[in-house]
Motif scaffolding. Sequence first.
Motif, PDB file in Angstrom:
ATOM      1  N   ILE A 124       8.941   1.179 -11.693  1.00 50.38           N
ATOM      2  CA  ILE A 124       9.319   0.536 -10.439  1.00 50.38           C
ATOM      3  C   ILE A 124       8.198   0.776  -9.429  1.00 50.38           C
ATOM      4  N   GLU A 129       1.685  -2.984  -3.349  1.00 51.09           N
ATOM      5  CA  GLU A 129       1.734  -4.037  -4.363  1.00 51.09           C
ATOM      6  C   GLU A 129       0.674  -3.739  -5.405  1.00 51.09           C
ATOM      7  N   THR A 140       0.512 -10.558 -13.290  1.00 51.82           N
ATOM      8  CA  THR A 140       1.611 -10.802 -12.367  1.00 51.82           C
ATOM      9  C   THR A 140       1.559  -9.761 -11.260  1.00 51.82           C
ATOM     10  N   LEU A 142       3.326  -7.359  -8.613  1.00 52.85           N
ATOM     11  CA  LEU A 142       4.559  -6.603  -8.438  1.00 52.85           C
ATOM     12  C   LEU A 142       4.538  -5.978  -7.049  1.00 52.85           C
ATOM     13  N   ASP A 146      10.047  -4.003  -7.222  1.00 52.84           N
ATOM     14  CA  ASP A 146       9.981  -4.752  -8.478  1.00 52.84           C
ATOM     15  C   ASP A 146       9.945  -3.740  -9.615  1.00 52.84           C
ATOM     16  N   THR A 147      10.548  -4.116 -10.725  1.00 52.98           N
ATOM     17  CA  THR A 147      10.580  -3.249 -11.895  1.00 52.98           C
ATOM     18  C   THR A 147       9.824  -3.898 -13.042  1.00 52.98           C
TER      19      THR A 147
END
Length: 186
Positions: A124, A129, A140, A142, A146-147
């Motif tokens: 997590i 970020e 991507t 995160l 976010d996990t």
Amino acid sequence: MHVRRVVTEHASQGVARFAEDGAVPRTDIFRTVPGLVSRMVWATSASTAVPFNGTDPTYSVTSFVPGPGETRFLVLTFPPDAVYMSPSFDGPAAMAENLAVSPGLAERFEPDGKHQTPTVDYGIVLDGEIWMELDNGNETRLVQFDTFVQNGTRHAWRNKSDRPATIAVVLVGARTPDTTDYDDGL
């Protein structure tokens, strides 16, 4: 970022109580990579049992990569990628420090930071970020809370922002097709 670790145990007659409450003892603030911090919060072996015997398992860990049935709980802070691009960045010194701080893991790093471990990683984003980069440019972004579940894939962490990013991750040692110490046909 200060990370507090609270550990429980059983007292006499099985009564639950707090055994420890304080900073993560196995915390490494990198000298060669400003802003990089590695914290090993906890670890289990394949034979870990409860109740807790009072011995901090992190001190005896010789590899950050757990074997099948083992775990590592890490909290990692990554500086912005600009740190690595600085003219004063000393890559060989950073690698030497990483080998000392993160044995078993650092040896897996490729020159671009990608690596692959025989683990399933639950994580997590706690702050900031971070980008997870996979093969062929797949990536991507995160952000906080976010996990991710990283299933033994080749990956790298990229911090494209201008501030640190912190993640918490539990590495669970997994069997791979070349593992030979099992008989269930995996």
